[in-house]
Design an enzyme around this catalytic site. Structure first.
Site, PDB file in Angstrom:
ATOM      1  N   ASN A  90       0.810  -1.226   0.000  1.00 19.80           N
ATOM      2  CA  ASN A  90       0.000   0.000   0.000  1.00 19.80           C
ATOM      3  C   ASN A  90       0.839   1.270   0.000  1.00 19.80           C
ATOM      4  OD1 ASN A  90      -2.420   1.765   0.870  1.00 19.80           O
ATOM      5  ND2 ASN A  90      -0.986   1.977   2.590  1.00 19.80           N
ATOM      6  N   TYR A 154       4.123   9.223 -11.255  1.00 25.64           N
ATOM      7  CA  TYR A 154       3.149   8.528 -10.397  1.00 25.64           C
ATOM      8  C   TYR A 154       2.246   7.627 -11.228  1.00 25.64           C
ATOM      9  CZ  TYR A 154      -0.692   8.122  -6.934  1.00 25.64           C
ATOM     10  OH  TYR A 154      -1.661   7.662  -6.077  1.00 25.64           O
ATOM     11  N   LYS A 158       1.844   3.546 -11.091  1.00 28.51           N
ATOM     12  CA  LYS A 158       0.555   2.926 -10.748  1.00 28.51           C
ATOM     13  C   LYS A 158       0.040   2.022 -11.878  1.00 28.51           C
ATOM     14  CE  LYS A 158       0.119   4.664  -6.618  1.00 28.51           C
ATOM     15  NZ  LYS A 158       0.169   3.785  -5.438  1.00 28.51           N
ATOM     16  N   THR A 189      -7.493  11.171   2.424  1.00 29.74           N
ATOM     17  CA  THR A 189      -6.360  10.680   3.219  1.00 29.74           C
ATOM     18  C   THR A 189      -5.319  11.802   3.310  1.00 29.74           C
ATOM     19  OG1 THR A 189      -5.029   9.935   1.349  1.00 29.74           O
ATOM     20  CG2 THR A 189      -6.676   8.364   2.179  1.00 29.74           C
TER      21      THR A 189
HETATM   22  P1  NAI Z   1      -1.052   8.209   2.942  1.00 28.82           P
HETATM   23  O1  NAI Z   1      -0.021   9.218   2.603  1.00 28.82           O
HETATM   24  O2  NAI Z   1      -1.810   8.330   4.196  1.00 28.82           O
HETATM   25  O3  NAI Z   1      -0.421   6.742   2.905  1.00 28.82           O
HETATM   26  C1  NAI Z   1       0.795   6.417   2.315  1.00 28.82           C
HETATM   27  C2  NAI Z   1       1.641   5.713   3.342  1.00 28.82           C
HETATM   28  O4  NAI Z   1       2.868   5.289   2.725  1.00 28.82           O
HETATM   29  C3  NAI Z   1       2.038   6.620   4.514  1.00 28.82           C
HETATM   30  O5  NAI Z   1       1.721   5.965   5.740  1.00 28.82           O
HETATM   31  C4  NAI Z   1       3.524   6.787   4.353  1.00 28.82           C
HETATM   32  O6  NAI Z   1       4.211   6.944   5.590  1.00 28.82           O
HETATM   33  C5  NAI Z   1       3.907   5.496   3.648  1.00 28.82           C
HETATM   34  N1  NAI Z   1       5.193   5.591   2.978  1.00 28.82           N
HETATM   35  C6  NAI Z   1       5.677   6.612   2.225  1.00 28.82           C
HETATM   36  N2  NAI Z   1       6.921   6.345   1.828  1.00 28.82           N
HETATM   37  C7  NAI Z   1       7.229   5.110   2.324  1.00 28.82           C
HETATM   38  C8  NAI Z   1       8.379   4.290   2.262  1.00 28.82           C
HETATM   39  N3  NAI Z   1       9.497   4.664   1.600  1.00 28.82           N
HETATM   40  N4  NAI Z   1       8.366   3.092   2.888  1.00 28.82           N
HETATM   41  C9  NAI Z   1       7.267   2.704   3.572  1.00 28.82           C
HETATM   42  N5  NAI Z   1       6.148   3.437   3.677  1.00 28.82           N
HETATM   43  C10 NAI Z   1       6.141   4.634   3.060  1.00 28.82           C
HETATM   44  O7  NAI Z   1      -2.064   8.211   1.714  1.00 28.82           O
HETATM   45  P2  NAI Z   1      -3.075   7.111   1.170  1.00 28.82           P
HETATM   46  O8  NAI Z   1      -3.966   7.852   0.270  1.00 28.82           O
HETATM   47  O9  NAI Z   1      -3.645   6.296   2.251  1.00 28.82           O
HETATM   48  O10 NAI Z   1      -2.123   6.223   0.263  1.00 28.82           O
HETATM   49  C11 NAI Z   1      -2.131   4.804   0.278  1.00 28.82           C
HETATM   50  C12 NAI Z   1      -1.965   4.303  -1.135  1.00 28.82           C
HETATM   51  O11 NAI Z   1      -3.130   4.640  -1.866  1.00 28.82           O
HETATM   52  C13 NAI Z   1      -0.802   4.944  -1.875  1.00 28.82           C
HETATM   53  O12 NAI Z   1      -0.130   3.963  -2.648  1.00 28.82           O
HETATM   54  C14 NAI Z   1      -1.482   5.954  -2.773  1.00 28.82           C
HETATM   55  O13 NAI Z   1      -0.719   6.284  -3.899  1.00 28.82           O
HETATM   56  C15 NAI Z   1      -2.749   5.207  -3.102  1.00 28.82           C
HETATM   57  N6  NAI Z   1      -3.841   6.010  -3.643  1.00 28.82           N
HETATM   58  C16 NAI Z   1      -4.431   6.992  -2.888  1.00 28.82           C
HETATM   59  C17 NAI Z   1      -5.473   7.726  -3.410  1.00 28.82           C
HETATM   60  C18 NAI Z   1      -6.179   8.809  -2.634  1.00 28.82           C
HETATM   61  O14 NAI Z   1      -7.028   9.520  -3.208  1.00 28.82           O
HETATM   62  N7  NAI Z   1      -5.889   9.007  -1.362  1.00 28.82           N
HETATM   63  C19 NAI Z   1      -5.963   7.492  -4.774  1.00 28.82           C
HETATM   64  C20 NAI Z   1      -5.300   6.420  -5.450  1.00 28.82           C
HETATM   65  C21 NAI Z   1      -4.272   5.712  -4.904  1.00 28.82           C
END
Ligand code: NAI
Length: 254
Positions: A90, A154, A158, A189
């Protein structure tokens, strides 16, 4: 096996990852809560939510840019609980970067997390996977369905994630191991609330005006789909990418 019992989740201190930990825990799955020390999120909050639903979890610092770090995460869960049945790749980052001025470093830094990090996570979990196990990768409508200006790195990552899970589904299918992706739309988020790299709070509010469902999604609404894909009820679903977007990408704009 009766059903998956141990999950490894990267980026589980916030957003979709934290919701996934909570939702899986409520279904009796023990959860490894991967937290990235470089970010200010509080993994204790996720752990408390896991406990509140009667679940069991452990917080593990993990950086998906490091093979050793991700392998240690999986190995530690295997030592602690005996298996790794569900691998949720994730963790992700999002950076605004117009293509013409994007540096190689910017490109590589993003793919190192959003594509290579997913590969490392899947590989680490699959080393311990038994029949009935599965991998779920988090893609995005950006790249997974359409393009996104000034976020080409990005969207590329994806889109790549989907090719990865399709290939894993074929390679691991004969062993009874599945691989799928979820494609979230606009979900509220920390990532999407960042006004520099994403829509920000105002943009998310405005999005309710053009998303057919009338609002952006909540992390739990993606987590529930991840939990389904990880469950024995999804036993014949593999190599798929499920869009969770309130019909955003289905709608024709007039
Ligand atoms: P978020 O920013 O809360 O979650 C991303 C998490 O990845 C964070 O907890 C962060 O600390 C962690 N992270 C970042 N770099 C890292 C690394 N090098 N190693 C380990 N962990 C790392 O945001 P969200 O939205 O919950 O993102 C989760 C996934 O969902 C991501 O892959 C994001 O791209 C994807 N996503 C989110 C969308 C949205 O609208 N929020 C839409 C489509 C995809």
């Amino acid at each position: 096996m009766t059903g998956p019992t141990v999950a490894m989740i990267t980026g589980a201190a916030s957003g979709i990852g934290a919701a996934t930990a909570r939702v899986l825990a409520a279904r009796g799955v023990r959860v490894g809560i991967g937290t990235f020390p470089g970010d200010p999120h509080d993994p204790e909050k996720t752990l408390q939510e896991v406990s509140a639903v009667g679940g069991e979890g452990v917080i593990v610092e993990v950086d998906v840019r490091s093979t050793a770090s991700v392998d240690d995460f999986a190995d530690g869960l295997r030592s602690r609980w005996g298996s790794v049945d569900i691998t949720v790749a994730n963790a992700g980052i999002l950076r605004h970067a117009p293509f013409g001025s994007m540096t190689d470093d910017q490109w590589h830094a993003l793919l190192d997390v959003d594509l290579h990090g997913v590969m490392r996570t899947a590989r680490a979990g699959l080393r311990h996977a038994r029949e009935g196990a599965s991998v779920i990768a988090v893609s995005s409508i950006a790249g997974g369905v359409y393009g996104w200006q000034e976020h080409a790195h990005y969207a590329t990552a994806k889109a790549g994630v989907i090719g990865l899970v399709r290939s894993l589904a074929v390679e691991y299918g004969p062993r009874g191991i599945r691989a799928n992706a979820v494609i979230p739309g606009l979900i509220r988020t920390p990532q999407s609330s960042d006004p520099v790299n994403s829509l920000g709070p105002d943009g998310l509010d405005r999005a309710g005006g053009y998303i057919p469902w009338g609002r952006v999604g909540e992390p739990d609404e993606v987590a529930e789909v991840i939990a389904f894909l990880a469950s024995p009820q999804a036993s014949y679903v593999s190599g798929q990418a499920i869009v969770v977007d309130g019909a955003l990408t289905t709608a024709m704009r007039d």
